[in-house]
Design a protein around this motif. Structure first.
Motif, PDB file in Angstrom:
ATOM      1  N   ASP A 193       0.781  -1.221   0.040  1.00 21.75           N
ATOM      2  CA  ASP A 193       0.294  -0.011  -0.050  1.00 21.75           C
ATOM      3  C   ASP A 193       0.737   1.289   0.024  1.00 21.75           C
ATOM      4  O   ASP A 193       0.569   2.278  -0.580  1.00 21.75           O
ATOM      5  N   ASP A 194       2.030   1.103   0.648  1.00 21.05           N
ATOM      6  CA  ASP A 194       2.795   2.359   0.704  1.00 21.05           C
ATOM      7  C   ASP A 194       3.717   2.547  -0.282  1.00 21.05           C
ATOM      8  O   ASP A 194       4.523   3.410  -0.558  1.00 21.05           O
ATOM      9  N   GLY A 195       3.937   1.797  -1.261  1.00 16.33           N
ATOM     10  CA  GLY A 195       4.679   1.777  -2.542  1.00 16.33           C
ATOM     11  C   GLY A 195       6.004   1.437  -2.363  1.00 16.33           C
ATOM     12  O   GLY A 195       6.890   1.938  -3.422  1.00 16.33           O
ATOM     13  N   ARG A 196       6.564   0.953  -1.271  1.00 16.12           N
ATOM     14  CA  ARG A 196       7.673   0.770  -0.782  1.00 16.12           C
ATOM     15  C   ARG A 196       8.387  -0.719  -0.981  1.00 16.12           C
ATOM     16  O   ARG A 196       9.236  -1.004  -0.647  1.00 16.12           O
ATOM     17  N   HIS A 197       7.257  -1.561  -0.846  1.00 13.62           N
ATOM     18  CA  HIS A 197       7.585  -3.230  -0.818  1.00 13.62           C
ATOM     19  C   HIS A 197       6.844  -3.962  -1.625  1.00 13.62           C
ATOM     20  O   HIS A 197       5.870  -3.679  -2.077  1.00 13.62           O
ATOM     21  N   THR A 198       7.599  -5.136  -1.945  1.00 13.48           N
ATOM     22  CA  THR A 198       6.870  -6.203  -2.487  1.00 13.48           C
ATOM     23  C   THR A 198       6.574  -7.282  -1.773  1.00 13.48           C
ATOM     24  O   THR A 198       7.052  -7.711  -0.909  1.00 13.48           O
ATOM     25  N   VAL A 199       5.149  -7.630  -1.869  1.00 12.74           N
ATOM     26  CA  VAL A 199       4.418  -8.515  -0.981  1.00 12.74           C
ATOM     27  C   VAL A 199       4.343  -9.750  -1.689  1.00 12.74           C
ATOM     28  O   VAL A 199       3.690  -9.774  -3.014  1.00 12.74           O
ATOM     29  N   ILE A 200       4.892 -10.831  -1.310  1.00 14.66           N
ATOM     30  CA  ILE A 200       4.619 -12.065  -2.282  1.00 14.66           C
ATOM     31  C   ILE A 200       3.613 -13.249  -1.224  1.00 14.66           C
ATOM     32  O   ILE A 200       3.640 -13.286  -0.124  1.00 14.66           O
ATOM     33  N   ARG A 201       3.200 -14.260  -2.080  1.00 13.46           N
ATOM     34  CA  ARG A 201       2.309 -15.222  -1.660  1.00 13.46           C
ATOM     35  C   ARG A 201       2.902 -16.628  -2.064  1.00 13.46           C
ATOM     36  O   ARG A 201       2.197 -16.856  -3.058  1.00 13.46           O
ATOM     37  N   PRO A 202       3.897 -17.154  -1.620  1.00 12.04           N
ATOM     38  CA  PRO A 202       4.523 -18.550  -2.180  1.00 12.04           C
ATOM     39  C   PRO A 202       3.650 -19.569  -2.295  1.00 12.04           C
ATOM     40  O   PRO A 202       3.832 -20.502  -2.864  1.00 12.04           O
ATOM     41  N   LEU A 203       2.393 -19.591  -1.275  1.00 16.06           N
ATOM     42  CA  LEU A 203       1.801 -20.566  -1.165  1.00 16.06           C
ATOM     43  C   LEU A 203       0.524 -20.593  -2.118  1.00 16.06           C
ATOM     44  O   LEU A 203      -0.638 -21.074  -1.942  1.00 16.06           O
ATOM     45  N   ALA A 204       0.465 -19.372  -3.075  1.00 14.58           N
ATOM     46  CA  ALA A 204      -0.473 -19.355  -3.793  1.00 14.58           C
ATOM     47  C   ALA A 204      -1.254 -20.693  -4.665  1.00 14.58           C
ATOM     48  O   ALA A 204      -2.378 -20.696  -4.781  1.00 14.58           O
ATOM     49  N   TYR A 205      -0.463 -21.565  -4.907  1.00 11.93           N
ATOM     50  CA  TYR A 205      -0.968 -22.706  -5.672  1.00 11.93           C
ATOM     51  C   TYR A 205      -1.262 -23.914  -4.569  1.00 11.93           C
ATOM     52  O   TYR A 205      -1.577 -25.120  -5.163  1.00 11.93           O
ATOM     53  N   VAL A 206      -1.008 -23.661  -3.436  1.00 12.02           N
ATOM     54  CA  VAL A 206      -1.183 -24.920  -2.429  1.00 12.02           C
ATOM     55  C   VAL A 206      -2.552 -24.897  -1.826  1.00 12.02           C
ATOM     56  O   VAL A 206      -3.178 -24.057  -1.406  1.00 12.02           O
ATOM     57  N   LYS A 207      -3.128 -26.006  -1.661  1.00 13.18           N
ATOM     58  CA  LYS A 207      -4.502 -26.448  -1.315  1.00 13.18           C
ATOM     59  C   LYS A 207      -4.407 -26.284   0.474  1.00 13.18           C
ATOM     60  O   LYS A 207      -3.476 -26.631   1.021  1.00 13.18           O
ATOM     61  N   GLU A 208      -5.350 -25.710   0.962  1.00  7.14           N
ATOM     62  CA  GLU A 208      -5.426 -25.852   2.573  1.00  7.14           C
ATOM     63  C   GLU A 208      -5.496 -26.984   2.954  1.00  7.14           C
ATOM     64  O   GLU A 208      -4.694 -27.092   3.908  1.00  7.14           O
ATOM     65  N   SER A 209      -6.025 -28.032   2.467  1.00  4.59           N
ATOM     66  CA  SER A 209      -6.116 -29.287   3.096  1.00  4.59           C
ATOM     67  C   SER A 209      -4.784 -29.863   3.160  1.00  4.59           C
ATOM     68  O   SER A 209      -4.365 -30.592   4.101  1.00  4.59           O
ATOM     69  N   ASP A 210      -3.930 -29.729   2.029  1.00  3.91           N
ATOM     70  CA  ASP A 210      -2.769 -30.060   2.052  1.00  3.91           C
ATOM     71  C   ASP A 210      -1.694 -29.424   3.226  1.00  3.91           C
ATOM     72  O   ASP A 210      -0.909 -30.184   3.792  1.00  3.91           O
ATOM     73  N   LEU A 211      -1.967 -28.253   3.486  1.00  6.52           N
ATOM     74  CA  LEU A 211      -1.116 -27.448   4.542  1.00  6.52           C
ATOM     75  C   LEU A 211      -1.627 -27.965   5.804  1.00  6.52           C
ATOM     76  O   LEU A 211      -0.822 -27.994   6.602  1.00  6.52           O
ATOM     77  N   GLN A 212      -2.826 -28.446   6.014  1.00  9.88           N
ATOM     78  CA  GLN A 212      -3.273 -28.972   7.240  1.00  9.88           C
ATOM     79  C   GLN A 212      -2.894 -30.333   7.541  1.00  9.88           C
ATOM     80  O   GLN A 212      -2.173 -30.631   8.826  1.00  9.88           O
ATOM     81  N   THR A 213      -2.828 -31.032   6.589  1.00 10.41           N
ATOM     82  CA  THR A 213      -2.109 -32.297   6.715  1.00 10.41           C
ATOM     83  C   THR A 213      -0.704 -32.261   6.908  1.00 10.41           C
ATOM     84  O   THR A 213      -0.037 -32.896   7.847  1.00 10.41           O
ATOM     85  N   TYR A 214       0.117 -31.460   6.318  1.00 10.02           N
ATOM     86  CA  TYR A 214       1.495 -31.057   6.448  1.00 10.02           C
ATOM     87  C   TYR A 214       1.618 -30.517   7.850  1.00 10.02           C
ATOM     88  O   TYR A 214       2.647 -30.897   8.644  1.00 10.02           O
ATOM     89  N   ALA A 215       0.785 -29.676   8.491  1.00  7.38           N
ATOM     90  CA  ALA A 215       1.025 -29.282   9.742  1.00  7.38           C
ATOM     91  C   ALA A 215       0.859 -30.329  10.799  1.00  7.38           C
ATOM     92  O   ALA A 215       1.721 -30.353  11.700  1.00  7.38           O
ATOM     93  N   ASP A 216      -0.163 -31.085  10.649  1.00  4.56           N
ATOM     94  CA  ASP A 216      -0.404 -32.335  11.555  1.00  4.56           C
ATOM     95  C   ASP A 216       0.902 -33.374  11.321  1.00  4.56           C
ATOM     96  O   ASP A 216       1.588 -33.700  12.511  1.00  4.56           O
ATOM     97  N   ILE A 217       1.376 -33.544  10.330  1.00  4.65           N
ATOM     98  CA  ILE A 217       2.581 -34.535  10.158  1.00  4.65           C
ATOM     99  C   ILE A 217       3.798 -33.854  10.846  1.00  4.65           C
ATOM    100  O   ILE A 217       4.573 -34.634  11.722  1.00  4.65           O
ATOM    101  N   ARG A 218       4.071 -32.564  10.692  1.00 11.17           N
ATOM    102  CA  ARG A 218       5.411 -31.894  11.132  1.00 11.17           C
ATOM    103  C   ARG A 218       5.020 -31.358  12.523  1.00 11.17           C
ATOM    104  O   ARG A 218       6.014 -31.002  13.275  1.00 11.17           O
ATOM    105  N   GLU A 219       3.745 -31.381  13.083  1.00  8.63           N
ATOM    106  CA  GLU A 219       3.575 -31.086  14.539  1.00  8.63           C
ATOM    107  C   GLU A 219       3.880 -29.849  15.015  1.00  8.63           C
ATOM    108  O   GLU A 219       4.820 -29.458  15.818  1.00  8.63           O
ATOM    109  N   PHE A 220       3.697 -28.822  14.288  1.00  6.52           N
ATOM    110  CA  PHE A 220       3.660 -27.604  14.323  1.00  6.52           C
ATOM    111  C   PHE A 220       3.223 -27.116  15.796  1.00  6.52           C
ATOM    112  O   PHE A 220       1.973 -27.272  15.950  1.00  6.52           O
ATOM    113  N   PRO A 221       3.679 -26.267  16.425  1.00  3.71           N
ATOM    114  CA  PRO A 221       3.304 -25.679  17.719  1.00  3.71           C
ATOM    115  C   PRO A 221       2.215 -24.368  17.309  1.00  3.71           C
ATOM    116  O   PRO A 221       2.636 -23.454  17.419  1.00  3.71           O
TER     117      PRO A 221
END
Length: 313
Positions: A193-221
């Motif tokens: 918004d301030d015209g000074r930074h580049t914002v990126i979304r590296p997970l743009a192609y990733v399904k949420e259900s895959d992230l949930q499964t991965y989080a469960d496997i990796r046991e993120f806190p």
């Protein structure tokens, strides 16, 4: 002019196997999931040139599954990518009551990842300005963005990475479509918004259900958000339920909708700012996106049939 081919961000042929605790079929399934996530994340980064040589990527950590997954995948990609870039994790401690302030620092230290914890009491501001029961997301996001932009400048970050995934992008698209009458979503890459930074979304192609499964496997806190997590009637939740139902009934419908966001035909919409309808006139030349654009994709008529119906009497 010679077209420069984009550099692949990740060589998927040389992926190392995950060091998770699973064995047998579970381990094979976990390895496949990790490879898919790395492949999809690497492809999104390459498609939109999100990360470049020498970048300092500020990975925004909320304590949720998405940001944990994003950090995990970016660290793996950093070690295997054909370019050099640095990662620094940043968490905004918004002073929510009961926030476990030691969880993220302890986790990041265990990974030996550089990090910064920014303390700003945006929670009290949001609670003071937003009436009880009303949606807090808009103001909370605005305040959070402002703080993160400032921190990015202070840390010398060249890219700000957010953990929004495919379902977030689709959800935003349908929210704008249904409730704001706009064809608008979350782009994988934009200028802040301030015209000074580049914002990126590296997970743009990733399904949420895959992230949930991965989080469960990796046991993120995982750290729950007490500010907005209790708001069960958000319009975004309604959209998420719709997408989950579509996923069960016809997964291809969800993917096709997502892919359509990158295949826009302005001449067959109605925005006169994107296409000059007023001066549109026939010039005798074939128009590739003419009436045939309305045909079903699978319909292909023989040239003889097309010629017979187009010849003058």
């Amino acid at each position: 002019m010679t077209q420069v081919q984009p550099i692949e961000f990740l060589d998927t042929r040389n992926l190392k196997r995950s060091s998770n605790r699973s064995t047998g079929k579970d381990k094979v399934s976990t390895n496949k999931l990790e490879k898919r996530l790395l492949r999809e994340t690497g492809k999104a980064i390459a498609d939109y040139q999100m990360i470049e040589e020498g970048d300092r990527v500020m990975v925004c950590m909320s304590g949720g599954k998405d940001s944990y997954g994003m950090l995990d995948l970016l660290l793996k990609l950093r070690d295997r990518a054909p370019i050099r870039f640095d990662v620094i994790a940043v968490n905004l401690d918004q002073k929510q009551p009961g926030f476990p302030e030691n969880v993220l620092p302890d986790y990041l230290r265990s990974l030996d990842v550089p990090f910064h914890i920014e303390e700003q009491d945006t929670y009290s501001i949001v609670k003071r300005l937003i009436p009880e029961g009303k949606t807090t997301c808009s103001l909370c996001s605005r305040l959070r963005r402002g703080v993160l932009y400032r921190v990015a400048s202070e840390l010398g970050a060249t890219k700000i990475a957010l953990g929004h995934h495919r379902d977030d992008i689709l959800g935003t698209f349908f929210l704008n479509l249904f409730f704001a009458a706009r064809l608008k979503a979350m782009p994988p890459k934009l200028v802040s918004d301030d015209g000074r930074h580049t914002v990126i979304r590296p997970l743009a192609y990733v399904k949420e259900s895959d992230l949930q499964t991965y989080a469960d496997i990796r046991e993120f806190p995982i750290i729950p958000c007490n500010l907005c997590g209790s708001q069960e009637n958000l319009k975004r939740k309604e959209i998420s339920q719709m997408l989950r139902q579509w996923e069960r009934q016809s997964p291809q419908r969800v993917w096709n909708t997502f892919k359509a966001l990158a295949h826009v035909v302005p001449s067959h919409l109605m925005d006169a700012n994107l296409f000059d309808f007023k001066s549109l006139k026939p010039d005798g030349n074939t128009f590739e996106d003419g009436d045939t654009a309305f045909d079903e994709p699978e319909i292909e008529l023989p040239d003889s049939v097309l010629t017979a119906f187009s010849e003058d009497d």
